[in-house]
Scaffold this motif. Structure first.
Motif, short mmCIF file in Angstrom:
data_model
loop_
_atom_site.label_atom_id
_atom_site.label_comp_id
_atom_site.label_asym_id
_atom_site.label_seq_id
_atom_site.Cartn_x
_atom_site.Cartn_y
_atom_site.Cartn_z
N GLU A 1 42.87 42.64 42.08
CA GLU A 1 43.09 42.49 40.36
C GLU A 1 41.71 41.82 40.11
O GLU A 1 41.11 42.17 38.92
N ILE A 2 41.32 40.69 40.78
CA ILE A 2 40.23 40.23 40.26
C ILE A 2 38.80 41.11 40.31
O ILE A 2 38.10 41.20 39.41
N ALA B 1 38.17 47.20 44.49
CA ALA B 1 39.55 46.67 44.08
C ALA B 1 40.57 47.91 44.75
O ALA B 1 41.61 47.44 45.13
N ALA B 2 40.57 49.13 44.50
CA ALA B 2 41.49 50.10 44.93
C ALA B 2 41.76 50.04 46.41
O ALA B 2 42.81 50.03 47.04
N ASN B 3 40.39 49.82 47.08
CA ASN B 3 40.58 50.03 48.57
C ASN B 3 41.41 48.54 49.09
O ASN B 3 42.15 48.47 50.03
N THR B 4 41.10 47.47 48.51
CA THR B 4 41.54 45.99 48.78
C THR B 4 43.21 46.16 48.63
O THR B 4 44.08 45.78 49.39
N GLN C 1 34.47 46.00 39.62
CA GLN C 1 34.21 46.58 40.99
C GLN C 1 35.63 47.36 41.17
O GLN C 1 36.32 47.23 42.47
N ASN C 2 35.53 48.48 40.62
CA ASN C 2 36.91 49.33 40.81
C ASN C 2 37.10 50.02 42.13
O ASN C 2 38.36 49.98 42.63
N TYR D 1 40.05 29.99 39.34
CA TYR D 1 38.90 30.57 38.96
C TYR D 1 39.12 31.82 38.16
O TYR D 1 38.83 32.07 37.31
N GLY D 2 40.34 32.47 38.80
CA GLY D 2 40.84 33.79 38.02
C GLY D 2 41.16 33.81 36.68
O GLY D 2 40.91 34.34 35.88
N GLU D 3 42.08 32.52 36.45
CA GLU D 3 42.70 32.31 35.27
C GLU D 3 41.64 31.95 34.26
O GLU D 3 41.65 32.34 33.10
N ASP D 4 40.55 31.47 34.59
CA ASP D 4 39.50 30.73 33.98
C ASP D 4 38.42 31.86 33.77
O ASP D 4 37.29 31.85 33.19
N LYS D 5 38.77 33.02 34.28
CA LYS D 5 37.89 34.42 34.11
C LYS D 5 36.44 34.19 34.86
O LYS D 5 35.64 34.87 34.48
N GLU D 6 36.46 33.27 35.76
CA GLU D 6 35.26 33.12 36.43
C GLU D 6 35.62 34.13 37.98
O GLU D 6 35.90 33.61 39.08
N TYR D 7 35.10 35.42 37.85
CA TYR D 7 35.67 36.17 38.86
C TYR D 7 34.78 36.33 40.00
O TYR D 7 35.47 36.16 41.19
N ASP D 8 33.60 35.98 39.94
CA ASP D 8 33.02 35.83 41.16
C ASP D 8 33.22 34.75 42.01
O ASP D 8 33.29 34.73 43.39
#
Length: 376
Positions: free
Chosen positions: A130-131, A141-144, A137-138, A90-97
């Motif tokens: 990164e996703i 993302a940083a906390n993760t 969702q910056n 899904y990430g490579e297909d840009k389906e981030y949710d």
């Protein structure tokens, strides 16, 4: 398999049809689905890869136990591994949710599993970060990503305190299965996030700098001297357990350090899973003894605490009129192009009164080094 993509796809379809009729919902068929999905993912046929992985996950959920695969560094729940594979598609297909949903599902499965390879877990956190960043969702993302750095570095530092920083970085990258574009540590991505987005807490960057330089572990060097000073007060039975723990630590390290020092350490370990299983069993026994030692001796419990120093401990140690300046070298990460750039210098400053941290990108390493040479 040799042949055109169309021919290979036809072979996969034929194989899957036969296995579905003969193997049903067996591990053999599920494994074949996963292999097919990996092929279709490489061909950028994401919908076909998605369908194969969804079928594999559905079949695994019907089984009474998911089972485990044995990675180079320990066990990992198969259903979690399949969920991570689907998240990657899904990430490579840009389906981030959708990618975030399945990364979280994998992490939740592994978190609740009896045993989980912590380095593999950290890699999935890295991928999720990164996703999230790609999905704007910056802060999350940083906390993760910081959680990933903590998990990975503390795993290697606790189990192999004598390893060099460079080798620990290489082990982390190879465990995650990253390719050559990810040849720099995850902390570089975190530094980039912090310097790009002022909403992200710069404390995370300073903590990552201290973690990756192992400065938070320097206090552990005091442990042995402090313990020896109090040894006379410890009962004979307690000392015998402590000596047993030391012996197990030596065995554990000698059983794996030779492989870890090779050109491709994780590949060498993966060829000998029995060795890794023995090592991990030793670590479990070490942890049990260590827990018992802490319970039975307050002095040891306090000294063991030194191995778990946090950024808050560093802040409390800062005296009035002092400031901590932590310099870093990092490679800014281009999240849009998914590649690292030329190295920069950076700095994190911790002030004594406010206990606040500020982050600064000092600029291109080559330009600064040239100015330093001119000054000399």
């Amino acid at each position: 398999v040799n042949g055109s993509p169309a021919e290979i796809a036809q072979l996969y379809a034929t194989k899957m049809g036969i296995l579905k009729l003969t193997a049903g919902n067996s591990d053999t068929y599920i494994s074949a689905l996963e292999n097919a999905a990996r092929y279709y993912e490489n061909q950028e046929e994401y919908m076909t890869a998605e369908a194969a992985l969804l079928e594999a996950i559905a079949l695994y959920k019907l089984q009474p136990a998911h089972g485990q695969s044995f990675t180079a560094t320990g066990p990992i729940d198969n259903l979690g591994a399949l969920s991570r594979s689907l998240a990657t598609v899904y990430g490579e297909d840009k389906e981030y949710d959708k990618a975030a949903i399945f990364y979280r599902q994998a992490l939740n499965i592994w978190k609740n599993a009896k045993q989980t390879d912590q380095t593999f877990y950290a890699c999935a956190e890295n991928d999720l970060a990164e996703i999230l960043y790609q999905d704007k969702q910056n802060i999350e993302a940083a906390n993760t990503l910081m959680d990933s750095i903590r998990t990975s570095w503390r795993r290697w530092s606790d189990e192999f305190p004598s390893l060099s920083i460079e080798l620990k970085q290489r082990l982390t990258r190879e465990t995650c299965g990253y390719d050559s574009k990810d040849k720099f540590p995850p902390a570089d991505k975190l530094f980039t996030m912090i310097l790009r987005d002022k909403r992200i807490n710069p404390d995370l960057g300073l903590e990552a700098a201290l973690e990756t330089k192992q400065l938070v572990y320097d206090a552990a060097r005091q442990e042995n001297d402090a313990f020896l000073a109090n040894m006379a007060t410890n009962p004979t039975k307690w000392l015998a357990s402590w000596e047993e723990m030391k012996r197990l630590r030596r065995e554990y390290q000698s059983a794996t350090l030779q492989a870890l020092s090779s050109e491709n350490p994780l590949r060498e370990l993966s060829h000998n899973p029995n060795q890794v299983e023995r090592a991990r069993s030793s670590m479990e026994l070490i942890a049990e003894i260590d827990k018992r030692l802490r319970q039975d001796n307050s002095a040891y419990r306090q000294q063991a605490r030194l191995r778990q120093i946090t950024l808050e401990d560093v802040k409390r140690a800062l005296r009035p009129g002092q400031a901590l300046i932590e310099y870093i070298t990092f490679h800014p990460y281009d999240f849009e192009r998914q590649g690292f750039q030329l190295p920069h210098y950076g700095a994190f400053i911790l002030y004594d009164v406010s206990k606040a941290v500020q982050a600064f990108d000092l600029g291109d390493v080559r330009e600064i080094d040239a100015l330093v040479e001119r000054l000399r």
